[in-house]
Design a protein around this motif. Structure first.
Motif, PDB file in Angstrom:
ATOM      1  N   ARG A  10      36.009  96.388 -79.312  1.00 11.70           N
ATOM      2  CA  ARG A  10      35.536  95.616 -78.166  1.00 11.70           C
ATOM      3  C   ARG A  10      35.131  94.188 -78.541  1.00 11.70           C
ATOM      4  NH1 ARG A  10      32.606  99.568 -73.882  1.00 11.70           N
ATOM      5  NH2 ARG A  10      34.004 101.347 -74.097  1.00 11.70           N
ATOM      6  N   HIS A  11      35.047  93.899 -79.820  1.00  9.82           N
ATOM      7  CA  HIS A  11      34.709  92.538 -80.224  1.00  9.82           C
ATOM      8  C   HIS A  11      35.907  91.620 -80.021  1.00  9.82           C
ATOM      9  CE1 HIS A  11      31.313  94.432 -82.496  1.00  9.82           C
ATOM     10  NE2 HIS A  11      30.726  93.298 -82.142  1.00  9.82           N
ATOM     11  N   ASP A  12      35.631  90.410 -79.604  1.00  7.54           N
ATOM     12  CA  ASP A  12      36.668  89.397 -79.440  1.00  7.54           C
ATOM     13  C   ASP A  12      37.019  88.836 -80.815  1.00  7.54           C
ATOM     14  OD1 ASP A  12      38.294  87.257 -78.863  1.00  7.54           O
ATOM     15  OD2 ASP A  12      36.815  86.162 -77.667  1.00  7.54           O
ATOM     16  N   PRO A  13      38.248  89.069 -81.306  1.00  8.01           N
ATOM     17  CA  PRO A  13      38.593  88.576 -82.644  1.00  8.01           C
ATOM     18  C   PRO A  13      38.438  87.069 -82.793  1.00  8.01           C
ATOM     19  CG  PRO A  13      40.230  90.157 -81.861  1.00  8.01           C
ATOM     20  CD  PRO A  13      39.335  89.839 -80.687  1.00  8.01           C
ATOM     21  N   ALA A  14      38.576  86.342 -81.689  1.00 12.79           N
ATOM     22  CA  ALA A  14      38.464  84.883 -81.774  1.00 12.79           C
ATOM     23  C   ALA A  14      37.023  84.421 -81.960  1.00 12.79           C
ATOM     24  CB  ALA A  14      39.061  84.247 -80.523  1.00 12.79           C
ATOM     25  N   ALA A  15      36.061  85.302 -81.675  1.00 10.65           N
ATOM     26  CA  ALA A  15      34.656  84.918 -81.770  1.00 10.65           C
ATOM     27  C   ALA A  15      33.899  85.769 -82.777  1.00 10.65           C
ATOM     28  CB  ALA A  15      33.993  85.032 -80.387  1.00 10.65           C
ATOM     29  N   ILE A  16      34.617  86.408 -83.687  1.00 12.28           N
ATOM     30  CA  ILE A  16      33.980  87.319 -84.641  1.00 12.28           C
ATOM     31  C   ILE A  16      33.073  86.570 -85.611  1.00 12.28           C
ATOM     32  CG2 ILE A  16      35.549  87.372 -86.624  1.00 12.28           C
ATOM     33  CD1 ILE A  16      34.558  90.503 -84.703  1.00 12.28           C
ATOM     34  N   GLY A  17      33.317  85.278 -85.773  1.00 13.51           N
ATOM     35  CA  GLY A  17      32.507  84.484 -86.691  1.00 13.51           C
ATOM     36  C   GLY A  17      31.039  84.461 -86.330  1.00 13.51           C
ATOM     37  N   ASP A  18      30.715  84.529 -85.033  1.00 14.27           N
ATOM     38  CA  ASP A  18      29.305  84.559 -84.620  1.00 14.27           C
ATOM     39  C   ASP A  18      28.621  85.824 -85.123  1.00 14.27           C
ATOM     40  OD1 ASP A  18      29.649  82.150 -83.318  1.00 14.27           O
ATOM     41  OD2 ASP A  18      30.016  83.066 -81.360  1.00 14.27           O
ATOM     42  N   CYS A  19      29.341  86.948 -85.070  1.00 13.65           N
ATOM     43  CA  CYS A  19      28.787  88.206 -85.574  1.00 13.65           C
ATOM     44  C   CYS A  19      28.599  88.139 -87.090  1.00 13.65           C
ATOM     45  CB  CYS A  19      29.698  89.370 -85.208  1.00 13.65           C
ATOM     46  SG  CYS A  19      29.840  89.678 -83.440  1.00 13.65           S
ATOM     47  N   VAL A  20      29.579  87.587 -87.776  1.00 18.08           N
ATOM     48  CA  VAL A  20      29.483  87.458 -89.228  1.00 18.08           C
ATOM     49  C   VAL A  20      28.266  86.614 -89.602  1.00 18.08           C
ATOM     50  CG1 VAL A  20      30.637  86.594 -91.295  1.00 18.08           C
ATOM     51  CG2 VAL A  20      31.969  87.744 -89.518  1.00 18.08           C
ATOM     52  N   ALA A  21      28.049  85.538 -88.859  1.00 22.09           N
ATOM     53  CA  ALA A  21      26.910  84.663 -89.147  1.00 22.09           C
ATOM     54  C   ALA A  21      25.593  85.403 -88.988  1.00 22.09           C
ATOM     55  CB  ALA A  21      26.950  83.438 -88.231  1.00 22.09           C
ATOM     56  N   ALA A  22      25.486  86.246 -87.943  1.00 22.00           N
ATOM     57  CA  ALA A  22      24.250  87.000 -87.724  1.00 22.00           C
ATOM     58  C   ALA A  22      24.029  88.030 -88.827  1.00 22.00           C
ATOM     59  CB  ALA A  22      24.293  87.681 -86.361  1.00 22.00           C
ATOM     60  N   VAL A  23      25.094  88.681 -89.252  1.00 19.27           N
ATOM     61  CA  VAL A  23      24.973  89.658 -90.340  1.00 19.27           C
ATOM     62  C   VAL A  23      24.507  88.961 -91.618  1.00 19.27           C
ATOM     63  CG1 VAL A  23      26.260  91.250 -91.815  1.00 19.27           C
ATOM     64  CG2 VAL A  23      26.719  91.200 -89.369  1.00 19.27           C
ATOM     65  N   ARG A  24      25.103  87.848 -91.939  1.00 18.12           N
ATOM     66  CA  ARG A  24      24.745  87.137 -93.158  1.00 18.12           C
ATOM     67  C   ARG A  24      23.336  86.557 -93.078  1.00 18.12           C
ATOM     68  NH1 ARG A  24      30.615  84.208 -94.452  1.00 18.12           N
ATOM     69  NH2 ARG A  24      31.517  86.028 -95.512  1.00 18.12           N
ATOM     70  N   GLU A  25      22.919  86.174 -91.882  1.00 16.15           N
ATOM     71  CA  GLU A  25      21.545  85.679 -91.727  1.00 16.15           C
ATOM     72  C   GLU A  25      20.546  86.786 -92.019  1.00 16.15           C
ATOM     73  OE1 GLU A  25      18.381  83.292 -91.326  1.00 16.15           O
ATOM     74  OE2 GLU A  25      20.479  82.695 -91.463  1.00 16.15           O
ATOM     75  N   GLY A  26      20.871  88.022 -91.580  1.00 17.13           N
ATOM     76  CA  GLY A  26      20.010  89.150 -91.893  1.00 17.13           C
ATOM     77  C   GLY A  26      19.897  89.366 -93.392  1.00 17.13           C
ATOM     78  N   ALA A  27      21.007  89.195 -94.100  1.00 21.93           N
ATOM     79  CA  ALA A  27      20.976  89.338 -95.556  1.00 21.93           C
ATOM     80  C   ALA A  27      20.109  88.258 -96.190  1.00 21.93           C
ATOM     81  CB  ALA A  27      22.397  89.276 -96.111  1.00 21.93           C
ATOM     82  N   ARG A  28      20.243  87.028 -95.727  1.00 21.49           N
ATOM     83  CA  ARG A  28      19.443  85.933 -96.285  1.00 21.49           C
ATOM     84  C   ARG A  28      17.954  86.203 -96.065  1.00 21.49           C
ATOM     85  NH1 ARG A  28      23.452  82.871 -93.611  1.00 21.49           N
ATOM     86  NH2 ARG A  28      24.969  81.947 -95.062  1.00 21.49           N
ATOM     87  N   GLU A  29      17.592  86.690 -94.882  1.00 22.81           N
ATOM     88  CA  GLU A  29      16.189  86.966 -94.587  1.00 22.81           C
ATOM     89  C   GLU A  29      15.612  88.014 -95.530  1.00 22.81           C
ATOM     90  OE1 GLU A  29      16.262  88.144 -90.523  1.00 22.81           O
ATOM     91  OE2 GLU A  29      16.460  86.099 -89.739  1.00 22.81           O
ATOM     92  N   ALA A  30      16.483  88.919 -95.990  1.00 19.96           N
ATOM     93  CA  ALA A  30      16.031  89.979 -96.891  1.00 19.96           C
ATOM     94  C   ALA A  30      16.175  89.597 -98.364  1.00 19.96           C
ATOM     95  CB  ALA A  30      16.818  91.260 -96.613  1.00 19.96           C
ATOM     96  N   GLY A  31      16.567  88.348 -98.631  1.00 19.55           N
ATOM     97  CA  GLY A  31      16.728  87.904-100.002  1.00 19.55           C
ATOM     98  C   GLY A  31      17.969  88.466-100.682  1.00 19.55           C
ATOM     99  N   ARG A  32      18.981  88.813 -99.901  1.00 15.86           N
ATOM    100  CA  ARG A  32      20.215  89.378-100.437  1.00 15.86           C
ATOM    101  C   ARG A  32      21.329  88.332-100.384  1.00 15.86           C
ATOM    102  NH1 ARG A  32      21.791  94.446 -97.309  1.00 15.86           N
ATOM    103  NH2 ARG A  32      22.662  95.151 -99.309  1.00 15.86           N
TER     104      ARG A  32
END
Length: 315
Positions: free
Chosen positions: A203-225
């Motif tokens: 159901r994710h729009d492949p053209a806008a998947i970068g926004d999801c990737v950014a949120a996932v990576r932000e979660g990692a940064r917040e956890a020091g990963r």
């Protein structure tokens, strides 16, 4: 631009008329021979009469049982669930099931887990639909404890494990990679904070998947990963045609060259892996689809994007 492609996997035949022992074995062996990185399944417990679900969800095999069958037909290719709705099964039961598959496959499992979104499935599983996020958070901590502590002991709001031993341990240490699905920002950040990556849905729009990737990576940064150490896996529903479609086309629909461009575009957005899942392709999931025609189309797609031919020559 094949050097910019993500890793490629494929979906096992687990939904509809082509989900048989013979097709699972044939697709698994062919995918391994052609150099695909992984085989994937998904879970659907039921298809409620009052829910608007795609035709592919009308009849779906158990994801772990199907992967276990595929493991017996193969020796190297990875095995993944995309996804299992974790709260439907107590953590100790799921840990035992997934550990068994990891052991019997020689350490090839990736555990893709999700939170689920159908209230009817929650009702049938006997699990409250409320506070799903908090339940999933604790579930991940409990699962980690079951895989890394010996003896294990866990006491939380939702789950309890008395001091016990749960051997055998998984082959992959400290545990099989865990990837988390989800669409809401808190779920995306949870994947980055607590797991080894994220799995996108059809159901994710492949053209806008970068926004999801950014949120996932932000979660990692917040956890020091390290945000770039995460796996970002996307399900790709491929509609491969001989001629370029006229007018507007959706991503992954078109000629081989167009689909390769789409795969490269996903890689540019941070996607590390795409598995070509034909279970959801219209010509496979249609109610009147027949097994031999679905298999023929799947083999055509697998051959067209075979990693052994896409990879640049060594040296």
């Amino acid at each position: 631009m094949t050097d910019a492609l993500p890793l490629l996997g494929c979906g096992l035949p687990v939904a509809g008329s082509w989900a048989t022992q013979a097709t699972i074995g044939r697709v698994a062996r062919q995918a391994e021979a052609l150099g695909y990185a992984s085989l994937w399944t998904f879970q659907r417990l039921l298809r409620p009469d009052d829910a608007d679900l795609e035709p592919a969800h009308r009849a779906v095999l158990d994801p772990v049982v199907a992967l276990t069958l595929a493991a017996g037909w193969t020796t190297r290719i990875g095995l993944g669930t995309a996804t299992i709705c974790a709260p439907f099964t107590p953590p100790v039961v799921l840990a035992k099931t997934l550990t068994s598959l990891d052991v019997l496959s020689g350490g090839r499992l990736t555990a893709g887990l999700g939170i689920g979104w159908l209230p009817q499935e929650y009702a049938a599983a006997g699990v409250p639909f409320e506070r799903r996020g908090a339940r999933m958070e604790e579930y991940l901590h409990c699962l980690h404890a079951l895989w890394t502590q010996d003896p294990v002991e866990f006491s939380g709001e939702f789950y309890t494990v008395p001091r016990s031993r749960t051997g055998p341990p998984p082959v992959q240490r400290p545990h099989p990679p865990v990837l988390l699905g989800g669409t809401a920002v808190p779920a995306l950040r949870r994947a980055g904070r607590l797991t080894q990556g994220w799995i996108g849905s059809s159901r994710h729009d492949p053209a806008a998947i970068g926004d999801c990737v950014a949120a996932v990576r932000e979660g990692a940064r917040e956890a020091g990963r390290d945000p770039h150490a995460l796996r970002i896996v996307v399900r790709g529903v491929v509609d491969l045609v001989d001629r370029a479609p006229g007018g507007t086309r959706r991503p992954l629909q078109g000629t081989r060259e167009q689909v390769l461009d789409d795969l490269a575009a996903l890689s540019a957005q941070g996607v590390t892996e795409v598995f070509l899942d034909l279970n959801l392709a219209p010509r496979v999931s249609a109610p009147d689809a027949v097994e031999h025609a679905s298999l023929a189309y799947a083999e055509h797609v697998l051959d067209a994007f075979a990693p052994v031919r896409l990879s640049p020559p060594a040296g």
